[in-house]
Design a protein around this motif. Structure first.
Motif, mmCIF file in Angstrom:
data_model
loop_
_atom_site.group_PDB
_atom_site.id
_atom_site.type_symbol
_atom_site.label_atom_id
_atom_site.label_comp_id
_atom_site.label_asym_id
_atom_site.label_seq_id
_atom_site.Cartn_x
_atom_site.Cartn_y
_atom_site.Cartn_z
ATOM 1 N N SER A 180 5.637 -0.406 -6.905
ATOM 2 C CA SER A 180 6.299 -1.301 -7.859
ATOM 3 C C SER A 180 6.130 -2.775 -7.495
ATOM 4 O O SER A 180 6.321 -3.650 -8.344
ATOM 5 C CB SER A 180 7.791 -0.962 -7.961
ATOM 6 N N LEU A 181 5.780 -3.061 -6.252
ATOM 7 C CA LEU A 181 5.581 -4.451 -5.838
ATOM 8 C C LEU A 181 4.331 -5.065 -6.463
ATOM 9 O O LEU A 181 4.215 -6.289 -6.550
ATOM 10 C CB LEU A 181 5.477 -4.542 -4.307
ATOM 11 N N ALA A 204 -0.893 4.774 5.991
ATOM 12 C CA ALA A 204 -0.328 6.082 5.604
ATOM 13 C C ALA A 204 1.079 5.940 5.027
ATOM 14 O O ALA A 204 1.993 6.699 5.359
ATOM 15 C CB ALA A 204 -0.331 7.038 6.794
ATOM 16 N N LEU A 205 1.254 4.969 4.114
ATOM 17 C CA LEU A 205 2.554 4.711 3.513
ATOM 18 C C LEU A 205 2.665 5.392 2.156
ATOM 19 O O LEU A 205 1.735 5.323 1.343
ATOM 20 C CB LEU A 205 2.757 3.202 3.341
ATOM 21 N N PRO A 206 3.785 6.047 1.864
ATOM 22 C CA PRO A 206 3.975 6.679 0.556
ATOM 23 C C PRO A 206 4.148 5.626 -0.538
ATOM 24 O O PRO A 206 4.972 4.724 -0.402
ATOM 25 C CB PRO A 206 5.249 7.506 0.749
ATOM 26 N N LEU A 207 3.392 5.741 -1.607
ATOM 27 C CA LEU A 207 3.368 4.705 -2.638
ATOM 28 C C LEU A 207 4.634 4.676 -3.490
ATOM 29 O O LEU A 207 5.066 3.598 -3.920
ATOM 30 C CB LEU A 207 2.153 4.894 -3.543
ATOM 31 N N LYS A 208 5.213 5.839 -3.749
ATOM 32 C CA LYS A 208 6.299 5.925 -4.724
ATOM 33 C C LYS A 208 7.666 6.179 -4.100
ATOM 34 O O LYS A 208 8.633 6.406 -4.810
ATOM 35 C CB LYS A 208 5.989 7.028 -5.739
ATOM 36 N N LYS A 209 7.751 6.109 -2.801
ATOM 37 C CA LYS A 209 9.016 6.338 -2.123
ATOM 38 C C LYS A 209 9.789 5.027 -1.988
ATOM 39 O O LYS A 209 9.205 3.971 -1.730
ATOM 40 C CB LYS A 209 8.763 6.932 -0.731
ATOM 41 N N SER A 210 11.102 5.085 -2.169
ATOM 42 C CA SER A 210 11.926 3.880 -2.057
ATOM 43 C C SER A 210 11.830 3.294 -0.650
ATOM 44 O O SER A 210 11.962 4.017 0.354
ATOM 45 C CB SER A 210 13.386 4.211 -2.380
ATOM 46 N N MET A 211 11.609 1.983 -0.576
ATOM 47 C CA MET A 211 11.490 1.316 0.722
ATOM 48 C C MET A 211 12.828 1.263 1.462
ATOM 49 O O MET A 211 12.861 0.972 2.663
ATOM 50 C CB MET A 211 10.923 -0.087 0.532
ATOM 51 N N HIS A 212 13.907 1.550 0.751
ATOM 52 C CA HIS A 212 15.221 1.600 1.394
ATOM 53 C C HIS A 212 15.239 2.626 2.524
ATOM 54 O O HIS A 212 15.977 2.474 3.506
ATOM 55 C CB HIS A 212 16.295 1.934 0.348
ATOM 56 N N TYR A 224 13.811 -7.360 -0.670
ATOM 57 C CA TYR A 224 13.248 -6.605 -1.793
ATOM 58 C C TYR A 224 14.411 -5.986 -2.568
ATOM 59 O O TYR A 224 15.486 -5.711 -2.013
ATOM 60 C CB TYR A 224 12.279 -5.529 -1.300
ATOM 61 N N ALA A 225 14.212 -5.792 -3.849
ATOM 62 C CA ALA A 225 15.272 -5.276 -4.708
ATOM 63 C C ALA A 225 15.540 -3.799 -4.416
ATOM 64 O O ALA A 225 14.665 -3.090 -3.902
ATOM 65 C CB ALA A 225 14.876 -5.451 -6.177
#
Length: 296
Positions: free
Chosen positions: A92-93, A116-124, A84-85
Protein backbone atom coordinates in the motif's frame (compact mmCIF):
# COMPACT_ATOMS: atom_id res chain seq x y z
CA UNK A 1 26.56 20.67 -1.53
CA UNK A 2 25.38 21.18 2.03
CA UNK A 3 26.69 24.15 3.99
CA UNK A 4 25.68 24.76 7.59
CA UNK A 5 26.73 28.00 9.26
CA UNK A 6 26.41 29.06 12.91
CA UNK A 7 23.41 26.77 13.42
CA UNK A 8 21.66 26.85 16.78
CA UNK A 9 18.56 25.03 18.02
CA UNK A 10 16.91 24.81 21.42
CA UNK A 11 13.72 23.30 22.79
CA UNK A 12 11.99 25.36 25.51
CA UNK A 13 14.97 26.33 27.67
CA UNK A 14 17.36 23.53 26.60
CA UNK A 15 20.04 24.30 24.01
CA UNK A 16 20.73 21.28 21.76
CA UNK A 17 22.98 22.72 19.03
CA UNK A 18 24.97 25.95 19.24
CA UNK A 19 26.89 27.73 16.47
CA UNK A 20 27.40 24.48 14.56
CA UNK A 21 29.32 24.64 11.26
CA UNK A 22 29.64 21.87 8.69
CA UNK A 23 30.17 21.34 4.96
CA UNK A 24 29.36 18.13 3.09
CA UNK A 25 30.37 17.63 -0.54
CA UNK A 26 28.12 16.26 -3.27
CA UNK A 27 28.37 12.50 -3.76
CA UNK A 28 29.79 11.93 -0.29
CA UNK A 29 28.74 9.32 2.26
CA UNK A 30 29.02 11.17 5.55
CA UNK A 31 28.87 9.61 9.00
CA UNK A 32 27.30 11.67 11.77
CA UNK A 33 28.53 10.43 15.14
CA UNK A 34 28.14 11.38 18.78
CA UNK A 35 27.07 9.95 22.08
CA UNK A 36 23.38 9.42 22.87
CA UNK A 37 21.64 12.77 23.13
CA UNK A 38 24.38 14.73 21.35
CA UNK A 39 21.91 16.20 18.83
CA UNK A 40 22.36 13.94 15.79
CA UNK A 41 18.64 13.40 15.23
CA UNK A 42 17.91 17.08 15.74
CA UNK A 43 20.51 18.03 13.14
CA UNK A 44 19.07 15.60 10.58
CA UNK A 45 15.58 17.00 11.12
CA UNK A 46 16.90 20.53 10.68
CA UNK A 47 18.66 19.52 7.47
CA UNK A 48 15.46 17.89 6.22
CA UNK A 49 13.45 21.07 6.80
CA UNK A 50 11.30 19.48 9.53
CA UNK A 51 12.59 21.78 12.26
CA UNK A 52 13.27 25.49 11.94
CA UNK A 53 16.61 26.70 13.25
CA UNK A 54 16.71 29.38 15.95
CA UNK A 55 19.77 30.95 14.35
CA UNK A 56 22.16 30.28 11.49
CA UNK A 57 21.57 28.78 8.07
CA UNK A 58 21.37 25.46 6.25
CA UNK A 59 22.06 25.81 2.52
CA UNK A 60 21.50 22.89 0.18
CA UNK A 61 22.56 23.63 -3.39
CA UNK A 62 22.86 27.25 -2.28
CA UNK A 63 19.27 27.55 -1.00
CA UNK A 64 17.76 27.56 2.48
CA UNK A 65 16.02 24.24 3.13
CA UNK A 66 13.29 25.27 5.57
CA UNK A 67 9.92 25.81 3.80
CA UNK A 68 11.66 25.25 0.44
CA UNK A 69 9.62 22.57 -1.31
CA UNK A 70 11.95 22.37 -4.30
CA UNK A 71 14.88 21.39 -2.10
CA UNK A 72 12.82 19.24 0.27
CA UNK A 73 11.57 17.18 -2.69
CA UNK A 74 15.18 16.17 -3.33
CA UNK A 75 15.57 14.85 0.23
CA UNK A 76 14.49 11.54 1.71
CA UNK A 77 14.77 11.40 5.49
CA UNK A 78 14.44 8.06 7.24
CA UNK A 79 14.01 8.61 11.00
CA UNK A 80 14.78 6.01 13.62
CA UNK A 81 11.05 5.33 14.07
CA UNK A 82 9.27 6.10 10.76
CA UNK A 83 5.57 6.94 10.90
CA UNK A 84 3.02 4.94 8.92
CA UNK A 85 -0.76 4.82 9.08
CA UNK A 86 -2.61 1.95 10.77
CA UNK A 87 -3.07 -1.16 8.59
CA UNK A 88 -0.31 -0.01 6.21
CA UNK A 89 1.25 -2.80 4.17
CA UNK A 90 4.45 -2.68 2.10
CA UNK A 91 2.28 -2.87 -1.03
CA UNK A 92 0.00 0.00 0.00
CA UNK A 93 2.99 2.33 0.38
CA UNK A 94 3.53 2.30 -3.38
CA UNK A 95 0.58 4.57 -4.17
CA UNK A 96 1.55 7.05 -1.47
CA UNK A 97 5.18 7.39 -2.50
CA UNK A 98 4.40 7.48 -6.23
CA UNK A 99 2.43 10.66 -5.47
CA UNK A 100 5.38 12.53 -3.95
CA UNK A 101 8.48 11.06 -5.58
CA UNK A 102 9.85 9.79 -8.85
CA UNK A 103 9.36 6.29 -7.53
CA UNK A 104 10.73 3.11 -9.15
CA UNK A 105 8.13 0.50 -8.29
CA UNK A 106 10.10 -2.40 -9.76
CA UNK A 107 13.19 -1.57 -7.69
CA UNK A 108 11.05 -1.33 -4.55
CA UNK A 109 9.45 -4.72 -5.15
CA UNK A 110 12.85 -6.23 -5.97
CA UNK A 111 14.26 -5.19 -2.60
CA UNK A 112 11.16 -6.30 -0.70
CA UNK A 113 11.72 -9.70 -2.27
CA UNK A 114 15.44 -9.64 -1.37
CA UNK A 115 14.50 -8.96 2.24
CA UNK A 116 11.78 -11.69 2.08
CA UNK A 117 9.08 -9.28 3.30
CA UNK A 118 5.37 -10.12 2.95
CA UNK A 119 3.75 -7.58 0.62
CA UNK A 120 0.20 -7.62 1.99
CA UNK A 121 0.77 -8.10 5.70
CA UNK A 122 0.14 -5.19 8.07
CA UNK A 123 3.40 -3.54 9.13
CA UNK A 124 1.96 -3.21 12.63
CA UNK A 125 2.98 -6.85 13.12
CA UNK A 126 6.51 -6.37 11.74
CA UNK A 127 9.62 -6.33 13.89
CA UNK A 128 11.68 -3.13 13.99
CA UNK A 129 14.17 -4.71 11.60
CA UNK A 130 11.44 -5.64 9.11
CA UNK A 131 9.99 -2.12 9.20
CA UNK A 132 13.48 -0.78 8.65
CA UNK A 133 13.88 -2.99 5.59
CA UNK A 134 10.61 -1.69 4.10
CA UNK A 135 11.68 1.94 4.38
CA UNK A 136 15.21 1.18 3.19
CA UNK A 137 13.62 -0.39 0.10
CA UNK A 138 11.61 2.82 -0.36
CA UNK A 139 14.72 4.97 -0.07
CA UNK A 140 16.55 2.90 -2.67
CA UNK A 141 13.57 3.02 -5.05
CA UNK A 142 13.19 6.80 -4.71
CA UNK A 143 16.87 7.51 -5.48
CA UNK A 144 16.83 10.98 -3.90
CA UNK A 145 19.66 13.44 -4.41
CA UNK A 146 20.04 13.67 -0.63
CA UNK A 147 19.43 10.68 1.64
CA UNK A 148 19.45 11.25 5.42
CA UNK A 149 19.37 8.14 7.60
CA UNK A 150 18.93 8.18 11.38
CA UNK A 151 20.31 5.01 13.01
CA UNK A 152 20.46 3.38 9.59
CA UNK A 153 21.49 -0.11 10.71
CA UNK A 154 19.33 -0.39 13.81
CA UNK A 155 17.38 -3.66 13.84
CA UNK A 156 18.98 -5.07 10.69
CA UNK A 157 20.52 -8.53 10.74
CA UNK A 158 24.04 -8.97 9.31
CA UNK A 159 22.83 -10.04 5.85
CA UNK A 160 20.40 -7.13 5.60
CA UNK A 161 23.15 -4.69 6.65
CA UNK A 162 25.47 -6.09 4.00
CA UNK A 163 22.82 -5.80 1.28
CA UNK A 164 21.96 -2.26 2.34
CA UNK A 165 25.59 -1.15 2.26
CA UNK A 166 26.07 -2.66 -1.19
CA UNK A 167 22.98 -0.86 -2.46
CA UNK A 168 24.07 2.48 -1.00
CA UNK A 169 27.47 2.20 -2.66
CA UNK A 170 25.77 1.54 -6.01
CA UNK A 171 23.34 4.44 -5.56
CA UNK A 172 26.08 6.90 -4.69
CA UNK A 173 28.24 5.74 -7.59
CA UNK A 174 25.45 5.73 -10.19
CA UNK A 175 23.52 8.84 -9.10
CA UNK A 176 26.05 11.07 -7.33
CA UNK A 177 23.79 10.82 -4.28
CA UNK A 178 24.81 12.49 -1.03
CA UNK A 179 24.17 10.29 2.00
CA UNK A 180 24.31 11.29 5.66
CA UNK A 181 24.14 8.42 8.14
CA UNK A 182 23.71 8.69 11.87
CA UNK A 183 24.53 5.45 13.64
CA UNK A 184 25.73 3.98 16.91
CA UNK A 185 27.42 1.23 14.89
CA UNK A 186 30.69 2.97 14.13
CA UNK A 187 32.21 -0.15 12.59
CA UNK A 188 29.40 -0.12 10.02
CA UNK A 189 30.09 3.55 9.27
CA UNK A 190 33.78 2.84 8.82
CA UNK A 191 32.89 0.33 6.08
CA UNK A 192 30.86 2.75 4.01
CA UNK A 193 31.54 6.41 4.90
CA UNK A 194 34.05 8.73 3.25
CA UNK A 195 34.03 11.35 5.99
CA UNK A 196 32.57 11.96 9.42
CA UNK A 197 31.56 14.70 11.83
CA UNK A 198 31.57 14.31 15.61
CA UNK A 199 28.89 16.25 17.50
CA UNK A 200 30.06 17.08 21.00
CA UNK A 201 29.18 19.96 23.30
CA UNK A 202 26.49 21.13 20.83
CA UNK A 203 28.92 21.61 17.92
CA UNK A 204 30.98 19.68 15.38
CA UNK A 205 34.08 19.17 17.49
CA UNK A 206 36.01 17.25 14.82
CA UNK A 207 35.49 16.16 11.23
CA UNK A 208 37.41 14.87 8.27
CA UNK A 209 38.13 11.96 5.99
CA UNK A 210 37.94 8.75 8.02
CA UNK A 211 41.01 7.14 6.49
CA UNK A 212 43.05 10.32 6.88
CA UNK A 213 42.04 10.63 10.54
CA UNK A 214 42.91 6.99 11.24
CA UNK A 215 46.35 7.50 9.72
CA UNK A 216 47.07 10.37 12.12
CA UNK A 217 47.02 8.19 15.24
CA UNK A 218 48.82 4.96 16.06
CA UNK A 219 48.32 2.36 18.78
CA UNK A 220 51.14 0.31 20.26
CA UNK A 221 51.51 -2.47 22.80
CA UNK A 222 54.82 -2.35 24.63
CA UNK A 223 56.24 -4.89 27.11
CA UNK A 224 58.97 -4.10 29.65
CA UNK A 225 61.11 -6.22 31.91
CA UNK A 226 59.91 -4.32 34.97
CA UNK A 227 56.70 -2.49 35.89
CA UNK A 228 56.78 1.09 34.62
CA UNK A 229 54.90 4.24 35.54
CA UNK A 230 53.23 6.65 33.10
CA UNK A 231 55.14 9.55 34.64
CA UNK A 232 58.41 7.84 33.70
CA UNK A 233 57.86 8.65 30.03
CA UNK A 234 58.65 11.90 28.28
CA UNK A 235 56.04 11.10 25.61
CA UNK A 236 52.70 12.75 24.82
CA UNK A 237 50.14 9.96 25.07
CA UNK A 238 46.67 10.44 23.61
CA UNK A 239 45.56 7.33 25.46
CA UNK A 240 47.39 5.18 28.03
CA UNK A 241 46.44 1.80 29.51
CA UNK A 242 48.60 -0.44 31.66
CA UNK A 243 48.49 -4.03 32.87
CA UNK A 244 51.56 -4.65 35.01
CA UNK A 245 54.56 -4.76 32.63
CA UNK A 246 52.53 -4.14 29.47
CA UNK A 247 51.25 -0.79 28.28
CA UNK A 248 48.86 0.01 25.42
CA UNK A 249 49.17 3.56 24.17
CA UNK A 250 47.83 5.79 21.41
CA UNK A 251 50.15 8.48 20.05
CA UNK A 252 50.60 10.63 16.96
CA UNK A 253 53.99 9.11 16.03
CA UNK A 254 54.47 6.39 13.43
CA UNK A 255 56.38 3.23 14.36
CA UNK A 256 59.83 4.65 13.56
CA UNK A 257 59.29 7.87 15.51
CA UNK A 258 57.73 6.04 18.45
CA UNK A 259 60.53 3.46 18.57
CA UNK A 260 63.13 6.23 18.80
CA UNK A 261 61.28 7.80 21.73
CA UNK A 262 60.54 4.60 23.64
CA UNK A 263 63.80 2.70 23.14
CA UNK A 264 65.62 4.59 25.92
CA UNK A 265 63.19 2.93 28.35
CA UNK A 266 64.47 -0.47 27.17
CA UNK A 267 61.27 -2.18 25.99
CA UNK A 268 61.30 -5.93 25.36
CA UNK A 269 58.63 -5.87 22.62
CA UNK A 270 56.90 -3.15 20.57
CA UNK A 271 53.85 -4.17 18.55
CA UNK A 272 51.65 -1.86 16.48
CA UNK A 273 47.92 -2.54 16.80
CA UNK A 274 45.40 -1.47 14.18
CA UNK A 275 43.01 1.20 15.40
CA UNK A 276 39.43 1.37 14.12
CA UNK A 277 36.90 4.19 13.79
CA UNK A 278 35.00 3.25 16.94
CA UNK A 279 38.16 3.48 19.03
CA UNK A 280 39.09 6.77 17.36
CA UNK A 281 35.66 8.14 18.30
CA UNK A 282 36.09 7.11 21.95
CA UNK A 283 39.55 8.65 22.08
CA UNK A 284 38.34 11.94 20.58
CA UNK A 285 35.43 12.25 23.01
CA UNK A 286 37.43 11.24 26.08
CA UNK A 287 40.31 13.55 25.13
CA UNK A 288 37.95 16.50 25.55
CA UNK A 289 37.59 15.53 29.21
CA UNK A 290 33.89 14.80 29.33
CA UNK A 291 31.01 12.91 27.79
CA UNK A 292 28.29 15.50 27.43
CA UNK A 293 24.83 14.06 27.08
CA UNK A 294 22.40 16.31 25.22
CA UNK A 295 18.87 15.48 24.22
CA UNK A 296 18.28 14.41 20.63
Amino acid sequence: MIKISNLSKSFTDKMVLKNLNLEIKDGEVFGLVGINGAGKSTLLRLMSGIYKADNGSILIDGEEVYENEKIKNQIFFLPDEPYYAPNTTPLSLIGLYETFYDFDKEVYLKYLKKFALPLKKSMHNFSKGMKRQVFISLAIAIKPKYLFLDEAFDGLDPLARLEFKRSLIELVSDNNMTVIISSHSLRELEDICDSYGLIDNMEISSSGNINDELEKVHKYQVAFEHIVDKDDFDIDFISYQQDKRIIKVVVNEDIDEFTKKIEKYKPLIIDEIQIDFEELFIIQVESRGYLNAKND
